[in-house]
Each structure stands twice: as structure tokens, then as C-alpha cells.
Design an enzyme around this catalytic site. Structure first.
Site, mmCIF file in Angstrom:
data_model
loop_
_atom_site.group_PDB
_atom_site.id
_atom_site.type_symbol
_atom_site.label_atom_id
_atom_site.label_comp_id
_atom_site.label_asym_id
_atom_site.label_seq_id
_atom_site.Cartn_x
_atom_site.Cartn_y
_atom_site.Cartn_z
ATOM 1 N N ARG A 140 0.478 -1.415 -0.244
ATOM 2 C CA ARG A 140 0.247 -0.040 0.081
ATOM 3 C C ARG A 140 0.581 1.501 -0.073
ATOM 4 O O ARG A 140 1.976 2.026 0.830
ATOM 5 C CB ARG A 140 -1.010 0.229 1.091
ATOM 6 N N HIS A 163 -7.278 0.901 -6.627
ATOM 7 C CA HIS A 163 -8.061 -0.133 -4.880
ATOM 8 C C HIS A 163 -7.920 -1.373 -5.870
ATOM 9 O O HIS A 163 -8.929 -1.622 -5.514
ATOM 10 C CB HIS A 163 -8.275 0.998 -4.294
ATOM 11 N N GLN A 201 -9.674 -4.292 -3.808
ATOM 12 C CA GLN A 201 -11.302 -3.730 -2.997
ATOM 13 C C GLN A 201 -12.175 -4.324 -4.282
ATOM 14 O O GLN A 201 -13.552 -4.539 -3.903
ATOM 15 C CB GLN A 201 -11.174 -1.982 -2.833
ATOM 16 N N ASP A 221 -16.778 6.642 -1.260
ATOM 17 C CA ASP A 221 -16.334 6.711 -0.738
ATOM 18 C C ASP A 221 -15.927 8.225 0.363
ATOM 19 O O ASP A 221 -16.758 8.910 -0.199
ATOM 20 C CB ASP A 221 -14.679 6.019 -1.648
ATOM 21 N N CYS A 270 -16.371 1.202 0.859
ATOM 22 C CA CYS A 270 -14.967 0.237 0.829
ATOM 23 C C CYS A 270 -14.363 0.075 2.436
ATOM 24 O O CYS A 270 -13.632 -0.281 2.921
ATOM 25 C CB CYS A 270 -13.815 0.884 -0.088
ATOM 26 N N ARG A 313 -13.472 -8.855 1.544
ATOM 27 C CA ARG A 313 -11.675 -8.791 0.377
ATOM 28 C C ARG A 313 -10.829 -10.096 1.141
ATOM 29 O O ARG A 313 -10.375 -10.381 -0.078
ATOM 30 C CB ARG A 313 -11.509 -7.174 1.869
#
Ligand code: CP
Ligand code: NVA
Length: 317
Positions: free
Chosen positions: A113, A140, A143, A235, A275, A303
């Protein structure tokens, strides 16, 4: 329908997952089906990555990505190793390329990340083991795979569904847009001026949509956007690294809150997705976040299952 054995044999061994568009449409559909099978038949995969090690580099905070990747590795018979940039030489200026070369001698895969997407590309170029994107400023993908699994569980199919993303045209929005069109789901994004998704990502999505028959729409009008929505997704308004812009963003995104007044304009069975982490009272009202239409915790659990499918496909020897 393809059998699970065929899905397991797809040609992703040794590859990196930096962005979804690097994979074929067939690969993405197969990953979702594999994730679905792995969720139903956990025991059948228990030793599939026996003894393998995944380094997990975090240059930004995380709850879900960190814990679900580590849990995934343990459930597959391997181990995840948390590597905070603060506590490694990365925090003191060792290059990402040197880090990638060194870690390739110890590990079987790296999840990272980080900030710029070019940084993960540099890591992947230097490393000789699979590199997985656990979030960059641009994408991402893990996700979005979990999001697809969630839609698949709820609807049993992708075509004929409309995904509407409300809010910042950010990393999560980019991957969701690409993921949606790859499986043939219509995708609409509504954002205020200045916060639209990156034009190069929209172009990629439109090209893919030509092959799958999905529609891609962008509008500034959230009320118009959610008409006919089967899923409304949002988000945070301020992503990690944008903290200095928080006040300005709060003002710009005010009319884009997903609340009861917006949800009622969508299809009656419309589900709410996020998310996470969520900020109740900002991008989503508490009533929607905790209401009956919300599937955010199913999505968060997914996930784990989606990433098990990724780890299995990239790392299985
Ligand atoms: N959705 C997500 O990536 O959560 P974390 O930041 O907690 O990993
Ligand atoms: N867009 C958010 C997602 C967090 C999971 C961020 O980048 O901070």
C-alpha cells in the site's frame, strides 16, 4: 459455466496485480468465481500456499487490507509479514527498487500500500516475485474484486445491473469503474467539478465497455445519476494524503452525501456499498450506513475471499 478446476488453472501464476485492466475480462470473471468457491469451500484450499511468505508493505494506514491479507495467507497455509515503512529502511530512504530486489530473495510475494502508482510499478519491475496492489493513489484493485464478489452474491450475475458511484473520483472509484465494465455492469459516476475521475482511466473503461456492452456515464447531478441504480457506492471525501484539503472538500462534496433522500430515488432493492472506513454524517448518513440496504460488512468480509483468490492464482506453485 467453467469448472472450478479450469478457473484454478488460469494463467496468472507469477504475475503482478497492479491494476485490473492488466488482466483479461476472462481472468476477472474467473477470479470472482474462484473467490466465491473459496468462500463456500474454505477447507479445500487450506494448504494451497503451504510454507509461502507474503511481505506486506504499508506506507499508509490500514485495517481491512492488513488483517484480511494476513488472515488469507494463514488460511491458505502460508504466512503474511507486516512491514511498516516506519520500521524498515524504506522510511530512511532505501529505494523501492533495492527493497524489491532484497525481498525477492526471502519471500514468495509482496503486497504494498503506497502513494504514487509509479512507485508500485517500480517495485514490480525490480522484484522477481508477484507484487499485489493494496492501494495506490490511482487504484485499489483488491477492493474492487471484493465489491464484484458482493454484487455476484447478491444478484447472481453482473449484466443488467447498474452501479452508481457518488463522490470523489479517486482510487476506489477508478478500480470500481474498471471492474464494473469488465464484467459487463453499467457504471455511472457522479462527482462535483474538479473531482472527476482521471480521464485516462475513463478512457480505459470506455474501451473495455465496448467489448462487454457496459455503459459508462459521468454526471455532476447525483439525483439523475442514481435513477435505476441497483447499487449506490461511496467513499471518503478526503483520501489518505489529502488531509490538508479536508475543509475545501467538505464544502465541495456537501450535495453528494448518500442519504435517505438520495437512496429513495434509486431502484427499490438498491443496496448501499462503501469500501470503509466510513464517516457517518459526511459521505453517508448514519441511517443509510446502518440501514437495511447497507451491505458494507459483507463487502468488507469479501476482501478476505477475493484476496485469497488473487494470492492463490498468482502464488500457487
Ligand atoms: N477498504 C480498505 O482498504 O480498508 P483499509 O484502509 O482499512 O485497509
Ligand atoms: N480513497 C481512500 C480509500 C481508503 C480505503 C483512501 O485512499 O484513503
Amino acid at each position: 459455466m467453467e469448472t472450478i478446476d479450469m478457473l484454478k488453472e488460469q494463467d496468472l501464476k507469477g504475475k503482478d496485480l497492479l491494476k485490473l485492466a492488466d488482466f483479461s475480462i476472462e481472468n476477472i470473471n474467473a477470479l470472482v468465481e474462484l473467490a466465491y468457491d473459496m468462500k463456500q469451500n474454505k477447507e479445500a484450499y487450506a494448504d494451497s500456499l503451504k510454507g509461502q511468505l507474503l511481505g506486506m508493505i504499508f506506507e499508509k494506514s490500514s485495517t481491512r487490507t492488513r488483517v484480511s491479507f494476513e488472515a488469507a495467507m494463514i488460511q491458505l497455509g502460508g504466512q503474511g509479514m507486516f512491514l511498516s515503512s516506519n520500521d524498515t529502511q524504506l522510511g530512511r530512504g532505501e529505494t523501492i527498487e533495492d527493497t524489491g530486489k532484497v525481498l525477492s530473495g526471502y519471500l514468495d510475494g509482496i503486497m504494498i500500500r503506497t502513494h504514487s502508482h509509479s512507485r508500485i510499478e517500480a517495485l514490480a519491475e525490480a522484484a522477481s516475485i508477484p507484487v499485489i496492489n493494496g492501494l495506490t493513489d490511482l487504484y485499489h484493485p483488491c477492493q474492487a474484486l471484493a465489491d464484484l464478489l458482493t454484487v455476484y452474491e447478491i444478484k447472481g450475475e453482473f449484466k443488467g445491473n447498474k452501479m452508481v458511484y457518488v463522490g470523489d473520483g479517486n482510487n476506489v472509484a477508478h478500480s470500481l469503474m474498471i471492474a464494473s465494465v469488465m464484467v459487463g455492469m453499467d457504471f455511472t459516476l457522479t462527482a462535483p467539478k474538479g473531482y472527476e475521475p482521471a480521464s485516462e482511466v475513463v478512457e480505459i473503461a470506455k474501451e473495455i465497455a465496448k467489448q462487454t456492452g457496459a455503459k459508462v456515464e459521468l454526471t455532476e447531478d447525483p439525483k439523475a445519476a442514481v435513477k435505476g441504480a441497483d447499487f449506490i457506492y461511496t467513499d471518503v471525501w478526503t483520501s489518505m494524503g489529502q488531509e490538508e484539503e479536508a475543509a475545501e472538500r467538505l464544502k465541495a462534496f456537501g450535495p453528494y452525501q448518500v442519504n435517505e433522500d438520495l437512496m429513495v430515488l434509486a431502484n427499490p432493492e438498491c443496496k448501499f456499498m462503501h469500501c470503509l472506513p466510513a464517516h457517518r454524517g459526511e459521505e453517508v448518513s448514519a441511517g443509510v450506513m446502518d440501514g437495511e440496504a447497507s451491505v458494507v460488512f459483507q463487502e468488507a468480509e469479501n476482501r478476505l475471499h477475493a484476496q485469497k483468490a488473487v494470492l492463490y492464482s498468482l502464488m500457487k506453485k
